[in-house]
Design a protein around this motif. Structure first.
Motif, PDB file in Angstrom:
ATOM      1  N   SER A 176      54.197  41.467  33.736  1.00 22.37           N
ATOM      2  CA  SER A 176      53.448  40.277  33.764  1.00 22.37           C
ATOM      3  C   SER A 176      52.101  40.673  34.006  1.00 22.37           C
ATOM      4  O   SER A 176      51.029  40.012  33.548  1.00 22.37           O
ATOM      5  CB  SER A 176      54.025  39.539  35.112  1.00 22.37           C
ATOM      6  N   ASN A 177      51.886  41.844  34.839  1.00 26.83           N
ATOM      7  CA  ASN A 177      50.371  42.321  35.027  1.00 26.83           C
ATOM      8  C   ASN A 177      49.598  42.656  33.803  1.00 26.83           C
ATOM      9  O   ASN A 177      48.490  42.401  33.554  1.00 26.83           O
ATOM     10  CB  ASN A 177      50.828  43.426  36.067  1.00 26.83           C
ATOM     11  N   LEU A 178      50.417  43.308  32.872  1.00 20.87           N
ATOM     12  CA  LEU A 178      49.796  43.944  31.804  1.00 20.87           C
ATOM     13  C   LEU A 178      49.636  42.612  30.991  1.00 20.87           C
ATOM     14  O   LEU A 178      48.344  42.490  30.537  1.00 20.87           O
ATOM     15  CB  LEU A 178      50.852  44.659  30.855  1.00 20.87           C
ATOM     16  N   PHE A 179      50.365  41.792  30.742  1.00 21.69           N
ATOM     17  CA  PHE A 179      50.184  40.553  29.985  1.00 21.69           C
ATOM     18  C   PHE A 179      49.079  39.730  30.378  1.00 21.69           C
ATOM     19  O   PHE A 179      48.131  39.383  29.836  1.00 21.69           O
ATOM     20  CB  PHE A 179      51.351  39.853  30.076  1.00 21.69           C
ATOM     21  N   GLN A 180      48.947  39.595  31.693  1.00 22.03           N
ATOM     22  CA  GLN A 180      48.020  38.608  32.292  1.00 22.03           C
ATOM     23  C   GLN A 180      46.508  39.311  32.033  1.00 22.03           C
ATOM     24  O   GLN A 180      45.552  38.856  31.945  1.00 22.03           O
ATOM     25  CB  GLN A 180      48.167  38.148  33.699  1.00 22.03           C
ATOM     26  N   SER A 181      46.553  40.915  32.344  1.00 22.46           N
ATOM     27  CA  SER A 181      45.220  41.361  32.022  1.00 22.46           C
ATOM     28  C   SER A 181      44.749  41.427  30.623  1.00 22.46           C
ATOM     29  O   SER A 181      43.574  41.262  30.641  1.00 22.46           O
ATOM     30  CB  SER A 181      45.662  42.802  32.439  1.00 22.46           C
ATOM     31  N   ILE A 182      45.608  41.598  29.665  1.00 22.57           N
ATOM     32  CA  ILE A 182      45.027  41.571  28.401  1.00 22.57           C
ATOM     33  C   ILE A 182      44.935  40.099  27.694  1.00 22.57           C
ATOM     34  O   ILE A 182      44.245  39.923  26.952  1.00 22.57           O
ATOM     35  CB  ILE A 182      46.355  42.251  27.395  1.00 22.57           C
ATOM     36  N   TRP A 183      46.096  39.262  27.843  1.00 29.64           N
ATOM     37  CA  TRP A 183      46.070  38.063  27.389  1.00 29.64           C
ATOM     38  C   TRP A 183      45.297  36.940  28.099  1.00 29.64           C
ATOM     39  O   TRP A 183      44.978  35.919  27.721  1.00 29.64           O
ATOM     40  CB  TRP A 183      47.394  37.545  26.907  1.00 29.64           C
ATOM     41  N   ASN A 184      45.239  37.186  29.448  1.00 26.71           N
ATOM     42  CA  ASN A 184      44.436  36.111  30.398  1.00 26.71           C
ATOM     43  C   ASN A 184      45.399  34.844  30.615  1.00 26.71           C
ATOM     44  O   ASN A 184      44.818  33.950  30.421  1.00 26.71           O
ATOM     45  CB  ASN A 184      43.034  35.794  29.776  1.00 26.71           C
ATOM     46  N   GLU A 185      46.581  35.117  30.201  1.00 34.77           N
ATOM     47  CA  GLU A 185      47.347  33.965  30.397  1.00 34.77           C
ATOM     48  C   GLU A 185      48.644  34.173  31.323  1.00 34.77           C
ATOM     49  O   GLU A 185      48.822  35.374  31.525  1.00 34.77           O
ATOM     50  CB  GLU A 185      48.125  33.422  28.895  1.00 34.77           C
ATOM     51  N   GLU A 186      49.138  33.087  31.798  1.00 35.95           N
ATOM     52  CA  GLU A 186      50.319  33.471  32.671  1.00 35.95           C
ATOM     53  C   GLU A 186      51.582  33.958  31.759  1.00 35.95           C
ATOM     54  O   GLU A 186      51.572  33.497  30.685  1.00 35.95           O
ATOM     55  CB  GLU A 186      50.591  32.154  33.241  1.00 35.95           C
ATOM     56  N   TYR A 187      52.203  35.031  32.355  1.00 35.82           N
ATOM     57  CA  TYR A 187      53.175  35.610  31.529  1.00 35.82           C
ATOM     58  C   TYR A 187      54.766  34.724  31.608  1.00 35.82           C
ATOM     59  O   TYR A 187      55.104  34.455  32.562  1.00 35.82           O
ATOM     60  CB  TYR A 187      53.457  37.143  32.095  1.00 35.82           C
ATOM     61  N   MET A 188      55.364  34.582  30.505  1.00 28.26           N
ATOM     62  CA  MET A 188      56.713  33.894  30.646  1.00 28.26           C
ATOM     63  C   MET A 188      57.676  35.185  30.235  1.00 28.26           C
ATOM     64  O   MET A 188      57.356  35.709  29.211  1.00 28.26           O
ATOM     65  CB  MET A 188      56.641  32.827  29.421  1.00 28.26           C
ATOM     66  N   SER A 189      58.537  34.951  31.186  1.00 26.66           N
ATOM     67  CA  SER A 189      59.474  36.423  30.836  1.00 26.66           C
ATOM     68  C   SER A 189      60.182  36.513  29.579  1.00 26.66           C
ATOM     69  O   SER A 189      60.755  37.545  29.339  1.00 26.66           O
ATOM     70  CB  SER A 189      60.254  36.566  32.178  1.00 26.66           C
ATOM     71  N   GLU A 190      60.559  35.148  28.933  1.00 31.44           N
ATOM     72  CA  GLU A 190      61.244  35.205  27.753  1.00 31.44           C
ATOM     73  C   GLU A 190      60.350  35.678  26.411  1.00 31.44           C
ATOM     74  O   GLU A 190      60.846  35.551  25.321  1.00 31.44           O
ATOM     75  CB  GLU A 190      61.906  33.973  27.535  1.00 31.44           C
ATOM     76  N   ASP A 191      58.912  35.640  26.739  1.00 28.81           N
ATOM     77  CA  ASP A 191      58.056  35.877  25.958  1.00 28.81           C
ATOM     78  C   ASP A 191      58.123  37.485  25.445  1.00 28.81           C
ATOM     79  O   ASP A 191      58.103  38.392  26.313  1.00 28.81           O
ATOM     80  CB  ASP A 191      56.501  35.777  26.300  1.00 28.81           C
ATOM     81  N   ASN A 192      58.169  37.515  24.181  1.00 27.81           N
ATOM     82  CA  ASN A 192      58.504  39.132  23.544  1.00 27.81           C
ATOM     83  C   ASN A 192      57.204  39.618  23.043  1.00 27.81           C
ATOM     84  O   ASN A 192      57.244  40.712  22.603  1.00 27.81           O
ATOM     85  CB  ASN A 192      59.488  38.762  22.438  1.00 27.81           C
ATOM     86  N   THR A 193      56.091  38.791  23.154  1.00 26.89           N
ATOM     87  CA  THR A 193      54.862  39.236  22.760  1.00 26.89           C
ATOM     88  C   THR A 193      54.618  40.690  23.084  1.00 26.89           C
ATOM     89  O   THR A 193      54.241  41.612  22.252  1.00 26.89           O
ATOM     90  CB  THR A 193      53.739  38.364  22.855  1.00 26.89           C
ATOM     91  N   LEU A 194      54.423  40.920  24.491  1.00 22.61           N
ATOM     92  CA  LEU A 194      54.048  42.208  24.884  1.00 22.61           C
ATOM     93  C   LEU A 194      54.904  43.273  24.186  1.00 22.61           C
ATOM     94  O   LEU A 194      54.499  44.312  24.170  1.00 22.61           O
ATOM     95  CB  LEU A 194      53.993  42.130  26.420  1.00 22.61           C
ATOM     96  N   ASN A 195      56.400  43.240  24.303  1.00 25.91           N
ATOM     97  CA  ASN A 195      57.348  44.185  24.031  1.00 25.91           C
ATOM     98  C   ASN A 195      56.980  44.602  22.348  1.00 25.91           C
ATOM     99  O   ASN A 195      56.916  45.827  22.112  1.00 25.91           O
ATOM    100  CB  ASN A 195      58.730  43.644  23.997  1.00 25.91           C
ATOM    101  N   VAL A 196      56.487  43.631  21.631  1.00 24.34           N
ATOM    102  CA  VAL A 196      56.307  43.957  20.219  1.00 24.34           C
ATOM    103  C   VAL A 196      55.013  44.802  20.291  1.00 24.34           C
ATOM    104  O   VAL A 196      55.055  45.633  19.472  1.00 24.34           O
ATOM    105  CB  VAL A 196      56.059  42.550  19.487  1.00 24.34           C
ATOM    106  N   HIS A 197      54.073  44.137  21.037  1.00 25.58           N
ATOM    107  CA  HIS A 197      52.902  45.113  20.994  1.00 25.58           C
ATOM    108  C   HIS A 197      52.913  46.494  21.393  1.00 25.58           C
ATOM    109  O   HIS A 197      52.459  47.676  20.973  1.00 25.58           O
ATOM    110  CB  HIS A 197      51.859  44.566  21.796  1.00 25.58           C
TER     111      HIS A 197
END
Ligand code: CA
Length: 229
Positions: A176-197
């Protein structure tokens, strides 16, 4: 978006601050005792900590003492203790600012803004650097990443993730911290975007250096760079 940790055991005050700061464009996380706060600080990156002193399990000054051993995050104390001596002690052990209860929300906001701004200027004035990790060289000025001398074609998000990991090679970043830092959005745990990156970055690194491991998955928490011996 700046991320503020609110450490305050009185639920009403905590939620008042939370609501007020959210309205003013900050991302907030609430902690209700000293131990919980310490765990959050170890796990995630914050741009500022609002810290009450009288807290269950671990007092605010103990917490400040401990976190100053490894973190330079700006800390503003919010406390009913209003003696000069108390304030001096806290500034000595590493508080950046002090607000006396009962506090005024607008003053609190102004102090948060000024501390966040000062911290950002300090960071910027350190200037762009070349970060290195194993055979990776990351240039923060032109955003060029080289692995064993080969330039890597990274997307802006992939670059952002790698830069963050390389800035703090010891730190475990939660998803969630990585996601929020890079995307500037709230992280949803089911979201796979970060894993893909992450997987894309690993593949690009592997294409150049197939035998090396760079990004470690810390099970149940997130990612960091592999520790080097
Ligand atoms: Ca308290």
């Amino acid at each position: 978006m700046e991320h503020i940790l609110i450490v305050e055991d009185e639920k009403e005050i905590n939620s008042l601050l939370r609501q007020f700061l959210t309205e003013h464009g900050y991302l907030t996380t609430s902690a209700y005792n000293g131990l919980e706060a310490l765990q959050l600080i170890q796990k995630d990156c914050y741009d500022l900590v609002l810290l009450d002193l009288m807290l269950p399990y671990k007092s605010g000054d103990q917490l400040l003492n401990e976190l100053r051993q490894y973190s330079a995050v700006p800390v503003i104390i919010i406390s009913a203790k209003d003696t000069i001596q108390a304030k001096i002690e806290l500034l000595r052990i590493g508080a950046d600012d002090y607000i006396t209860k009962p506090f005024d929300l607008d003053e609190t906001l102004a102090r948060i803004e000024s501390n966040v701004r000062r911290n950002r200027m300090n960071r910027d004035s350190e200037g762009p650097r070349i970060l290195t990790y194993q055979d990776i060289q990351l240039n923060e000025l032109n955003h060029i990443v080289e692995v064993a001398g080969h330039e890597l074609a990274l997307t802006a998000k992939e670059y952002g993730i790698l830069e963050l990991l390389m800035r703090h090679p010891e730190k475990i970043y939660s998803k969630s911290n990585l996601f929020q830092s890079i995307w500037n959005e709230e992280y949803m745990s089911e979201d796979n975007t970060l894993n893909v990156h992450i997987s894309n970055i690993r593949n690009k690194l592997k294409a150049v250096s197939p035998d090396k491991h760079y990004i470690e998955t810390v099970w149940g928490i997130g990612y960091r760079l592999y520790k080097l011996d």
